[in-house]
Scaffold this active site. Structure first.
Site, PDB file in Angstrom:
ATOM      1  CG  ASP A 140      -1.779  -1.275   1.406  1.00 49.38           C
ATOM      2  OD1 ASP A 140      -2.210  -1.201   0.293  1.00 49.38           O
ATOM      3  OD2 ASP A 140      -2.522  -1.797   2.712  1.00 49.38           O
ATOM      4  NE  ARG A 141      -0.732   7.351  -2.511  1.00 53.36           N
ATOM      5  CZ  ARG A 141      -0.628   7.847  -3.164  1.00 53.36           C
ATOM      6  NH1 ARG A 141       0.599   8.821  -3.347  1.00 53.36           N
ATOM      7  NH2 ARG A 141      -1.592   8.382  -4.199  1.00 53.36           N
TER       8      ARG A 141
END
Length: 303
Positions: A140-141
């Site tokens: 995930d970012r």
């Protein structure tokens, strides 16, 4: 015992070794076409790899069965791209990076260039314009840590299709809200996805994917717990959902119930990765140390 390895230029090198011996004389006998100075430079430039680990000491001991190879000389990650990640390991088949939080793995409609994939593509093209990079898995970012990319589509396919077989360990550090009382435990459930693309956990297996997460508390403060989390399955958002189930959402993870954001990001970091190399079959181990912001939360007197 016979030993055969691939060097970075693709040439095969073979050498019989019956007893432990020092590295420098072994390398000189292994690659007689190279001068003593050239081999010393390889050691200095961190290009000699034994069993997947970089070695620089001339007097390191090589044992029967050890795999010795020359790693490709790395180009430098240039400009702003160097702020996105650091390269932990690189060979002819794959690259392992330590991704910074806030960096996408791959492009979205809103972000095309400031991604790990785009930056690595620019990096490998410095070595040769036709070079490409291929995504093996994603983070995930807001999740930092270890991420693997393949240099060839067949390597990508091999890793993805055999992921459960080649992965030996995949561990994360998570900053959980509150004090987790259990020293360790396991969370087991089936994950389902709703129309808003949010995962939820259930003990009903119908239509869900089995997810198993082991956790161990490694630090505690008055307000937070640092957990070492091992994935026994690799489901989307698995850790985030399971820590919500535990009643201790990941700090900064509003999507899955967090009420606080003490470090300005989600408190999740891919810290350890061990897998079998798809070509050499070597057991590779990598570690990305805990981010300083994680550790700062547990400094005495902060809470």
């Amino acid at each position: 015992m016979s030993q055969s390895n691939k060097t970075s230029d693709g040439k095969s090198s073979g050498q019989h070794i019956k007893n432990p011996t020092e590295l420098l004389p072994y390398l000189i006998s292994l690659w007689p076409q190279k001068s003593r100075t050239q081999i010393k430079n390889l050691l200095t430039n961190k290009q000699i790899v034994i069993n997947g680990k970089t070695v620089t000491k001339h007097n390191a001991i090589v044992k029967p069965g050890d795999r010795v190879a020359i790693a490709a000389k790395q180009s430098q990650v240039s400009g702003a791209d160097s702020e996105l990640f650091t390269i932990v390991h690189e060979d002819n088949a794959l690259i392992v990076i330590n991704k910074q939080a806030g960096v996408l793995t791959i492009a979205t409609e809103g972000e095309k260039t400031r991604t790990a994939y785009s930056a690595l593509s620019r990096y490998v093209k410095q070595q040769h314009p036709s070079n490409k990079i291929f995504i093996v898995h994603r983070l995930d970012r807001d999740t930092s840590g270890l991420l693997v990319f393949a240099k060839k589509p067949e390597i990508q396919k091999s890793l993805q299709e055999n992921w459960n077989e080649v992965i030996i360990r995949r561990t994360y550090l998570a900053i959980a809200e509150g004090v987790v009382k259990e020293r360790e435990g396991q969370i087991r459930s089936w994950l389902h996805e709703n129309r808003c693309m949010t995962l939820f956990s259930s003990q009903n297996p119908d239509g869900g994917k089995l997810a198993i997460t082991n956790f161990k508390v490694v630090r505690r403060s008055a307000a937070y717990s640092m957990l070492e989390v091992d994935l026994l399955t690799g489901r989307k958002n698995q850790i985030r959902v399971h820590l919500k189930d535990l009643g201790h959402s990941i700090a900064g993870d509003r999507k899955y119930g967090a009420k606080t954001n003490p470090i300005g990001r989600m408190g999740l970091h891919a810290s350890h990765l061990e897998f079998i190399h798809p070509i050499t079959r070597e057991h590779l181990k990598f570690k990305a140390p805990a981010p300083k912001k994680f550790l700062f939360l547990f400094c005495e007197g902060k809470h």
